[in-house]
Scaffold this active site. Structure first.
Site, PDB file in Angstrom:
ATOM      1  N   CYS A  44      85.015  41.623  21.808  1.00  0.00           N
ATOM      2  CA  CYS A  44      86.167  40.826  21.775  1.00  0.00           C
ATOM      3  C   CYS A  44      86.156  39.491  21.147  1.00  0.00           C
ATOM      4  O   CYS A  44      87.063  38.899  20.674  1.00  0.00           O
ATOM      5  CB  CYS A  44      86.527  40.462  23.235  1.00  0.00           C
ATOM      6  SG  CYS A  44      86.413  41.887  24.329  1.00  0.00           S
ATOM      7  N   ARG A  72      64.979  42.690  33.597  1.00  0.00           N
ATOM      8  CA  ARG A  72      65.844  43.507  34.400  1.00  0.00           C
ATOM      9  C   ARG A  72      65.189  45.059  34.904  1.00  0.00           C
ATOM     10  O   ARG A  72      65.865  45.932  35.196  1.00  0.00           O
ATOM     11  CB  ARG A  72      67.302  43.823  34.056  1.00  0.00           C
ATOM     12  CG  ARG A  72      68.006  42.370  33.971  1.00  0.00           C
ATOM     13  CD  ARG A  72      69.406  42.581  33.701  1.00  0.00           C
ATOM     14  NE  ARG A  72      70.110  41.316  33.474  1.00  0.00           N
ATOM     15  CZ  ARG A  72      71.412  40.673  33.267  1.00  0.00           C
ATOM     16  NH1 ARG A  72      72.151  41.838  33.451  1.00  0.00           N
ATOM     17  NH2 ARG A  72      71.640  39.695  33.202  1.00  0.00           N
ATOM     18  N   TYR A 425     101.274  24.029  43.031  1.00  0.00           N
ATOM     19  CA  TYR A 425     102.133  23.166  42.395  1.00  0.00           C
ATOM     20  C   TYR A 425     101.579  21.465  42.277  1.00  0.00           C
ATOM     21  O   TYR A 425     101.391  21.034  43.435  1.00  0.00           O
ATOM     22  CB  TYR A 425     103.398  22.989  42.911  1.00  0.00           C
ATOM     23  CG  TYR A 425     104.330  21.923  42.471  1.00  0.00           C
ATOM     24  CD1 TYR A 425     104.744  21.618  41.064  1.00  0.00           C
ATOM     25  CD2 TYR A 425     104.659  20.808  43.487  1.00  0.00           C
ATOM     26  CE1 TYR A 425     105.364  20.558  40.745  1.00  0.00           C
ATOM     27  CE2 TYR A 425     105.301  19.648  42.838  1.00  0.00           C
ATOM     28  CZ  TYR A 425     105.673  19.698  41.784  1.00  0.00           C
ATOM     29  OH  TYR A 425     106.289  18.394  41.215  1.00  0.00           O
TER      30      TYR A 425
HETATM   31  P1  FAD Z   1      81.658  50.112  23.536  1.00  0.00           P
HETATM   32  O1  FAD Z   1      82.103  48.898  23.506  1.00  0.00           O
HETATM   33  O2  FAD Z   1      82.771  50.817  22.270  1.00  0.00           O
HETATM   34  O3  FAD Z   1      80.382  50.695  23.403  1.00  0.00           O
HETATM   35  C1  FAD Z   1      79.942  52.169  23.379  1.00  0.00           C
HETATM   36  C2  FAD Z   1      78.318  52.117  22.861  1.00  0.00           C
HETATM   37  O4  FAD Z   1      77.943  53.463  22.915  1.00  0.00           O
HETATM   38  C3  FAD Z   1      78.230  51.661  21.511  1.00  0.00           C
HETATM   39  O5  FAD Z   1      77.255  50.371  21.430  1.00  0.00           O
HETATM   40  C4  FAD Z   1      77.939  52.769  20.905  1.00  0.00           C
HETATM   41  O6  FAD Z   1      76.935  52.343  19.567  1.00  0.00           O
HETATM   42  C5  FAD Z   1      77.096  53.682  21.878  1.00  0.00           C
HETATM   43  N1  FAD Z   1      77.187  55.069  21.516  1.00  0.00           N
HETATM   44  C6  FAD Z   1      78.297  55.786  21.191  1.00  0.00           C
HETATM   45  N2  FAD Z   1      77.907  57.384  21.179  1.00  0.00           N
HETATM   46  C7  FAD Z   1      76.649  57.020  21.353  1.00  0.00           C
HETATM   47  C8  FAD Z   1      75.488  58.362  21.334  1.00  0.00           C
HETATM   48  N3  FAD Z   1      75.952  59.608  21.243  1.00  0.00           N
HETATM   49  N4  FAD Z   1      74.422  57.984  21.586  1.00  0.00           N
HETATM   50  C9  FAD Z   1      73.953  56.624  22.097  1.00  0.00           C
HETATM   51  N5  FAD Z   1      74.770  55.624  22.171  1.00  0.00           N
HETATM   52  C10 FAD Z   1      76.204  55.944  21.653  1.00  0.00           C
HETATM   53  N6  FAD Z   1      88.965  43.970  25.304  1.00  0.00           N
HETATM   54  C11 FAD Z   1      89.554  43.091  26.037  1.00  0.00           C
HETATM   55  O7  FAD Z   1      89.530  43.397  27.407  1.00  0.00           O
HETATM   56  N7  FAD Z   1      90.143  41.828  25.690  1.00  0.00           N
HETATM   57  C12 FAD Z   1      89.780  41.595  24.274  1.00  0.00           C
HETATM   58  O8  FAD Z   1      90.259  40.391  23.753  1.00  0.00           O
HETATM   59  C13 FAD Z   1      89.398  42.466  23.377  1.00  0.00           C
HETATM   60  N8  FAD Z   1      89.255  42.261  21.956  1.00  0.00           N
HETATM   61  C14 FAD Z   1      88.747  43.069  21.285  1.00  0.00           C
HETATM   62  C15 FAD Z   1      88.509  42.719  19.980  1.00  0.00           C
HETATM   63  C16 FAD Z   1      87.890  43.931  19.035  1.00  0.00           C
HETATM   64  C17 FAD Z   1      88.073  43.283  17.736  1.00  0.00           C
HETATM   65  C18 FAD Z   1      87.550  44.905  19.628  1.00  0.00           C
HETATM   66  C19 FAD Z   1      87.043  46.158  18.604  1.00  0.00           C
HETATM   67  C20 FAD Z   1      87.631  45.524  20.885  1.00  0.00           C
HETATM   68  C21 FAD Z   1      88.143  44.391  21.701  1.00  0.00           C
HETATM   69  N9  FAD Z   1      88.350  44.683  23.012  1.00  0.00           N
HETATM   70  C22 FAD Z   1      88.840  43.784  24.038  1.00  0.00           C
HETATM   71  C23 FAD Z   1      88.051  46.102  23.656  1.00  0.00           C
HETATM   72  C24 FAD Z   1      86.480  45.870  24.185  1.00  0.00           C
HETATM   73  O9  FAD Z   1      85.577  45.468  23.273  1.00  0.00           O
HETATM   74  C25 FAD Z   1      86.132  47.145  24.869  1.00  0.00           C
HETATM   75  O10 FAD Z   1      87.159  47.754  25.785  1.00  0.00           O
HETATM   76  C26 FAD Z   1      85.046  47.287  25.262  1.00  0.00           C
HETATM   77  O11 FAD Z   1      83.963  46.973  24.237  1.00  0.00           O
HETATM   78  C27 FAD Z   1      84.276  48.966  25.735  1.00  0.00           C
HETATM   79  O12 FAD Z   1      83.004  48.832  26.156  1.00  0.00           O
HETATM   80  P2  FAD Z   1      82.394  50.293  26.372  1.00  0.00           P
HETATM   81  O13 FAD Z   1      81.212  49.980  26.749  1.00  0.00           O
HETATM   82  O14 FAD Z   1      83.196  51.448  27.158  1.00  0.00           O
HETATM   83  O15 FAD Z   1      82.411  50.915  24.649  1.00  0.00           O
END
Ligand code: FAD
Length: 444
Positions: A44, A72, A425
């Site tokens: 984000c 951890r 407020y």
């Molecule tokens: P991800 O962050 O996608 O992490 C998944 C991880 O799994 C990755 O590191 C990937 O490398 C790893 N992975 C995938 N497949 C495999 C595999 N087969 N083996 C090993 N590792 C693997 N959300 C908000 O609520 N507010 C915001 O302002 C906001 N702004 C954002 C701005 C941007 C530019 C982006 C891209 C996203 C934003 N988001 C925001 C969304 C938020 O970042 C995501 O919802 C959050 O990162 C989701 O987390 P996650 O752990 O589900 O997945």
């Protein structure tokens, strides 16, 4: 001894689960496989890194790999990609440094996130064309802006990433055009909010094209043009932000069910159709708190909360992941915009409601107190029961007031109950009737 709690994916959902499971059950072995080098990073914050408000990409990391390992006691393995899951044998197959091995698990969390959608545009592989999903992509955009000094940029997609990147690139002195194929930007935020933000983007010098589909990119090695249906416009830099697709292939190949949205189907505890396999975050569905139907809302708090709940469940205390209200907030230059719940008439009707709504403009402070600005609030409720279904707000300050409505949505309050809330407020903060209460009074 129980086999370890194994987690695939080392960001918001995965690392929240790892930390919580370790805290609740320190003796349980927790193994995290992350295919990249970054873990526990705030995606984000990436637009603000490109904008120059965040100095170092490393600043976006909440907890470092060393802290996870040493403080951890999490067995975190970066550079390890899980390539298969065998839910019958209860193993995952892992690729690392050219080696392949099987890792047994007692419980498994799939937290593989989502990836940027890449439409089949010609010229996607040209230098200067980017998506923004990973930290490496943020780094690459920042390097490109620094080194190549683009004068023009095209953003494909008017979602929140497109809007945040428009602000970031204008701030870097670049002429920015945004192309959105739908009649409005910020689709989930409703018409009143979207059109206010669109006007503001234009006031800030963004060349915003609605109902304009991009067909591809032109250039020799490096991007030079964006191809539209009957026109081509110059662009030295392109950022494509047209949505995300959940990373579900691993799960699907293992026979783990997907839901109606295409993300991994889960129950209220984040469990898949296998008792000991969980899914959380951007790869998984959550039930919507208004419709009760599975939804896919890929946002950070949803991922963190679900991961934390699953960590607790795996440690022996079954904890629901909490569902989603689709609450979201975005900054666009001097404006903030936020939304929660169900705003769309057709979606509300499909869920059995009879939606009624009101849009009001209200001051954020009393008329006599300096600094008051206008907040536009759209409030949606069920005409029959009065239940609050959703809201959208836009203005220069105070858009976090959406959280009041998000709370009402979660608690299934009626408009009359919302209107009757005892909110804080004092003149420096709000008028005596907060704009949210005013909207409820008008809708009641
Ligand atoms: P991800 O962050 O996608 O992490 C998944 C991880 O799994 C990755 O590191 C990937 O490398 C790893 N992975 C995938 N497949 C495999 C595999 N087969 N083996 C090993 N590792 C693997 N959300 C908000 O609520 N507010 C915001 O302002 C906001 N702004 C954002 C701005 C941007 C530019 C982006 C891209 C996203 C934003 N988001 C925001 C969304 C938020 O970042 C995501 O919802 C959050 O990162 C989701 O987390 P996650 O752990 O589900 O997945």
């Amino acid at each position: 001894m129980t086999d370890p709690f194994v987690i695939v994916g080392g960001d918001a959902a995965g690392m929240s689960a790892a930390s919580k499971a370790k805290r609740e059950d320190p003796d349980r072995e927790v193994v995290v496989f992350e295919k990249g080098d970054w873990v526990s990073y705030a995606a984000c914050g990436m637009p603000y890194y490109v904008k120059g408000e965040v100095d170092d990409l490393e600043d976006l990391v909440a907890v470092t790999p060393e802290e996870f390992r040493e403080e951890r006691d999490v067995d975190l393995r970066t550079g390890h990609e899980v390539v298969a899951i065998d839910p019958e044998a209860k193993t995952v197959t892992v690729d690392a440094d050219g080696e392949r091995f099987d890792q047994p698990y007692g419980d498994l969390l799939i937290a593989t996130g989502a990836r940027a959608v890449e439409p089949p545009f010609e010229g996607f592989d040209l230098e200067g064309v980017f998506t923004l999903r990973s930290m490496d992509e943020a780094d690459a955009i920042e390097d490109f802006v620094d080194e190549q000094e683009p004068r023009t940029a095209a953003i494909v997609g008017g979602g929140y990433v497109g809007v945040e990147m428009a602000e970031a690139l204008v701030e870097r002195g670049i002429d920015v055009s945004v192309f959105e194929m739908l009649p409005r930007i910020l689709q989930p935020f409703g018409e009143a909010t979207a059109s206010t933000v669109a006007d503001h983007l234009r006031e800030q010098g963004v060349d915003l094209h609605l109902e304009t589909a991009v067909e591809g990119f032109g250039g020799v090695d490096r991007v030079e043009t964006v191809q539209l249906e009957d026109d081509a416009v110059s662009a030295d830099l392109v950022v494509v932000g047209v949505g995300v697709a959940p990373n579900v292939e691993l799960a699907e190949e293992a026979g783990i069910d997907l839901g109606p949205t295409g993300a991994i189907a889960t129950d209220e505890y984040g469990r898949t159709n296998y008792e000991d396999v969980f899914a959380a975050g951007d790869c998984a569905e959550e039930d919507h708190v208004v419709t009760g139907e599975p939804d896919h809302v890929p946002l950070a708090l949803t991922a963190n909360r679900a991961g934390r709940a699953i960590g607790t469940t795996v440690a022996g205390d079954p904890t629901p992941t909490g569902g989603t209200a689709g609450t979201a907030i975005v900054k666009a230059f001097d404006l903030g915009a936020a939304r929660t719940g169900i705003l769309e008439d057709d979606r509300a009707r499909e869920a059995g409601f009879d939606p009624v709504s009101v849009t009001i403009d209200a001051a954020t402070r009393p008329h006599y107190y300096p600094g008051a600005t206008e907040l536009t609030v759209t409030l949606v409720a069920d005409g029959e029961s009065g239940r609050v279904l959703g809201a959208s707000v836009v203005g220069e300050e105070g858009v976090k007031r959406i959280d009041t409505v998000a709370t009402a949505v979660h608690a299934e309050l009626t408009v009359a109950e919302l209107r009757n809330l005892d909110l804080a407020y004092a003149p420096p903060f709000s008028p005596v009737w907060d704009p949210i209460l005013t909207a409820a009074k008008v809708l009641e």
